[in-house]
Design a protein around this motif. Structure first.
Motif, PDB file in Angstrom:
ATOM      1  N   PHE A  52      42.481  39.068  49.128  1.00 17.66           N
ATOM      2  CA  PHE A  52      43.416  39.487  48.085  1.00 17.66           C
ATOM      3  C   PHE A  52      44.634  38.570  47.981  1.00 17.66           C
ATOM      4  O   PHE A  52      45.127  38.310  46.882  1.00 17.66           O
ATOM      5  CB  PHE A  52      43.859  40.932  48.316  1.00 17.66           C
ATOM      6  N   ASP A  53      45.111  38.074  49.115  1.00 16.33           N
ATOM      7  CA  ASP A  53      46.292  37.213  49.101  1.00 16.33           C
ATOM      8  C   ASP A  53      46.072  35.927  48.302  1.00 16.33           C
ATOM      9  O   ASP A  53      47.029  35.330  47.829  1.00 16.33           O
ATOM     10  CB  ASP A  53      46.724  36.863  50.529  1.00 16.33           C
ATOM     11  N   ALA A  54      44.820  35.497  48.146  1.00 14.94           N
ATOM     12  CA  ALA A  54      44.517  34.250  47.420  1.00 14.94           C
ATOM     13  C   ALA A  54      44.273  34.474  45.927  1.00 14.94           C
ATOM     14  O   ALA A  54      44.049  33.505  45.196  1.00 14.94           O
ATOM     15  CB  ALA A  54      43.306  33.564  48.045  1.00 14.94           C
ATOM     16  N   TYR A  55      44.325  35.717  45.450  1.00 11.93           N
ATOM     17  CA  TYR A  55      44.057  35.969  44.026  1.00 11.93           C
ATOM     18  C   TYR A  55      44.942  35.139  43.109  1.00 11.93           C
ATOM     19  O   TYR A  55      44.498  34.672  42.066  1.00 11.93           O
ATOM     20  CB  TYR A  55      44.239  37.452  43.701  1.00 11.93           C
ATOM     21  N   SER A  56      46.185  34.954  43.477  1.00  9.07           N
ATOM     22  CA  SER A  56      47.100  34.202  42.606  1.00  9.07           C
ATOM     23  C   SER A  56      46.665  32.752  42.430  1.00  9.07           C
ATOM     24  O   SER A  56      47.055  32.093  41.471  1.00  9.07           O
ATOM     25  CB  SER A  56      48.531  34.253  43.161  1.00  9.07           C
ATOM     26  N   GLU A  57      45.814  32.242  43.329  1.00  9.04           N
ATOM     27  CA  GLU A  57      45.354  30.852  43.250  1.00  9.04           C
ATOM     28  C   GLU A  57      44.196  30.662  42.276  1.00  9.04           C
ATOM     29  O   GLU A  57      43.994  29.567  41.772  1.00  9.04           O
ATOM     30  CB  GLU A  57      44.917  30.372  44.635  1.00  9.04           C
ATOM     31  N   TRP A  58      43.405  31.719  42.035  1.00  7.90           N
ATOM     32  CA  TRP A  58      42.199  31.519  41.232  1.00  7.90           C
ATOM     33  C   TRP A  58      41.923  32.604  40.187  1.00  7.90           C
ATOM     34  O   TRP A  58      41.185  32.368  39.240  1.00  7.90           O
ATOM     35  CB  TRP A  58      40.963  31.392  42.127  1.00  7.90           C
ATOM     36  N   ASN A  59      42.506  33.777  40.340  1.00 10.58           N
ATOM     37  CA  ASN A  59      42.128  34.914  39.509  1.00 10.58           C
ATOM     38  C   ASN A  59      43.028  35.025  38.270  1.00 10.58           C
ATOM     39  O   ASN A  59      44.213  35.317  38.403  1.00 10.58           O
ATOM     40  CB  ASN A  59      42.204  36.188  40.347  1.00 10.58           C
ATOM     41  N   PHE A  61      42.893  37.332  35.976  1.00 14.90           N
ATOM     42  CA  PHE A  61      43.016  38.718  35.532  1.00 14.90           C
ATOM     43  C   PHE A  61      43.866  39.543  36.499  1.00 14.90           C
ATOM     44  O   PHE A  61      44.883  40.098  36.113  1.00 14.90           O
ATOM     45  CB  PHE A  61      41.622  39.332  35.371  1.00 14.90           C
ATOM     46  N   ILE A  62      43.439  39.629  37.751  1.00 17.96           N
ATOM     47  CA  ILE A  62      44.265  40.288  38.773  1.00 17.96           C
ATOM     48  C   ILE A  62      45.042  39.157  39.438  1.00 17.96           C
ATOM     49  O   ILE A  62      44.538  38.477  40.328  1.00 17.96           O
ATOM     50  CB  ILE A  62      43.417  41.080  39.778  1.00 17.96           C
ATOM     51  N   ILE A  63      46.251  38.943  38.959  1.00 16.32           N
ATOM     52  CA  ILE A  63      46.998  37.735  39.328  1.00 16.32           C
ATOM     53  C   ILE A  63      47.720  37.859  40.668  1.00 16.32           C
ATOM     54  O   ILE A  63      48.200  36.867  41.209  1.00 16.32           O
ATOM     55  CB  ILE A  63      47.980  37.340  38.219  1.00 16.32           C
ATOM     56  N   ASN A  77      48.306  45.770  43.197  1.00 15.98           N
ATOM     57  CA  ASN A  77      47.767  44.775  42.265  1.00 15.98           C
ATOM     58  C   ASN A  77      48.664  44.590  41.058  1.00 15.98           C
ATOM     59  O   ASN A  77      49.310  45.527  40.603  1.00 15.98           O
ATOM     60  CB  ASN A  77      46.390  45.210  41.756  1.00 15.98           C
ATOM     61  N   THR A  78      48.634  43.380  40.536  1.00 18.42           N
ATOM     62  CA  THR A  78      49.237  43.083  39.240  1.00 18.42           C
ATOM     63  C   THR A  78      48.151  42.447  38.405  1.00 18.42           C
ATOM     64  O   THR A  78      47.524  41.471  38.822  1.00 18.42           O
ATOM     65  CB  THR A  78      50.416  42.095  39.369  1.00 18.42           C
ATOM     66  N   LEU A  79      47.905  43.026  37.230  1.00 17.89           N
ATOM     67  CA  LEU A  79      46.909  42.423  36.353  1.00 17.89           C
ATOM     68  C   LEU A  79      47.570  41.912  35.098  1.00 17.89           C
ATOM     69  O   LEU A  79      48.620  42.395  34.680  1.00 17.89           O
ATOM     70  CB  LEU A  79      45.753  43.378  36.045  1.00 17.89           C
ATOM     71  N   GLU A  85      51.524  42.334  31.540  1.00 11.60           N
ATOM     72  CA  GLU A  85      51.263  42.484  32.969  1.00 11.60           C
ATOM     73  C   GLU A  85      51.511  43.930  33.361  1.00 11.60           C
ATOM     74  O   GLU A  85      52.404  44.581  32.825  1.00 11.60           O
ATOM     75  CB  GLU A  85      52.165  41.560  33.796  1.00 11.60           C
ATOM     76  N   MET A  86      50.683  44.423  34.274  1.00  5.75           N
ATOM     77  CA  MET A  86      50.796  45.804  34.716  1.00  5.75           C
ATOM     78  C   MET A  86      50.556  45.867  36.216  1.00  5.75           C
ATOM     79  O   MET A  86      49.647  45.208  36.732  1.00  5.75           O
ATOM     80  CB  MET A  86      49.750  46.662  34.001  1.00  5.75           C
ATOM     81  N   GLU A  87      51.376  46.631  36.907  1.00  7.24           N
ATOM     82  CA  GLU A  87      51.192  46.844  38.339  1.00  7.24           C
ATOM     83  C   GLU A  87      50.514  48.185  38.547  1.00  7.24           C
ATOM     84  O   GLU A  87      50.773  49.142  37.819  1.00  7.24           O
ATOM     85  CB  GLU A  87      52.540  46.813  39.057  1.00  7.24           C
ATOM     86  N   PHE A  88      49.628  48.229  39.527  1.00  5.12           N
ATOM     87  CA  PHE A  88      48.975  49.484  39.872  1.00  5.12           C
ATOM     88  C   PHE A  88      48.589  49.443  41.341  1.00  5.12           C
ATOM     89  O   PHE A  88      48.498  48.376  41.939  1.00  5.12           O
ATOM     90  CB  PHE A  88      47.771  49.769  38.960  1.00  5.12           C
TER      91      PHE A  88
END
Length: 181
Positions: A52-59, A61-63, A77-79, A85-88
């Motif tokens: 999950f920590d690497a999502y900002s590098e490649w994702n 949608f879920i940034i 999560n932030t999508l 942008e929305m946090e959930f």
């Protein structure tokens, strides 16, 4: 006394509308379902999906995501859906390594909007998987949520980015293991 009944009638109408809307989602089962085939093994896809920590590098949608891929854990999560942008903070309900990750998130109170988001990794041949991402929606406000639940493009973008990352990592491992001439 005559005016006291109007708020009760209004409350009754709101409650009936909410119950009706919730029943509608139980009957029609609004959902999103997307998939992509990835040339990688299930464990490699799982490793990327749950880092999950690497999502900002490649994702796209879920940034941002943080938390642990464990049943009962809560993620943060932030999508990004278009320009919004929305946090959930969903709770993981299934974490089966190499196979399935599933979480449930809800908006405000139970029964308003609930989404059960799932990621399935199905091996279709050695070194090749079908990655399935989807979400089932329930709740009184689902029929009125409109574009807020229109996230299929985001699912597809995430699927393609996961495919690209998994296949690039596979190619890098193969190149590193190849004998040097």
């Amino acid at each position: 006394m005559k005016f006291a009944k109007y708020p009760l009638i209004a409350l009754g109408v709101v409650l009936l509308a909410g119950i009706g809307s919730y029943a509608w989602t139980a009957i029609t089962k609004p959902s999103i379902h997307t998939s992509v085939d990835i040339n990688a093994d299930p464990d490699a896809v799982w490793e990327i999906l749950t880092d999950f920590d690497a999502y900002s590098e490649w994702n796209p949608f879920i940034i941002h995501s943080s938390g642990a891929a464990e049943v009962g854990a809560q993620l943060h999560n932030t999508l990004r859906n278009g320009e919004t942008e929305m946090e959930f903070a969903p709770t993981i309900v299934v974490a089966d390594p190499g196979s399935e990750l599933r979480w449930i998130g809800q908006f405000l109170l139970p029964g308003i909007i609930k989404g059960e988001h799932y990621f399935l990794i199905e091996e279709i041949s050695p070194g090749r998987v079908r990655f399935i991402q989807g979400e089932d929606f329930r709740g009184a406000l689902v029929p009125f949520a409109g574009s807020a639940l229109d996230v299929e493009d985001g699912f597809d973008a995430m699927n393609q980015a996961l495919k690209k990352k998994a296949e690039e990592e596979r190619d890098a491992r193969v190149a590193a293991a190849a004998p040097t001439p």
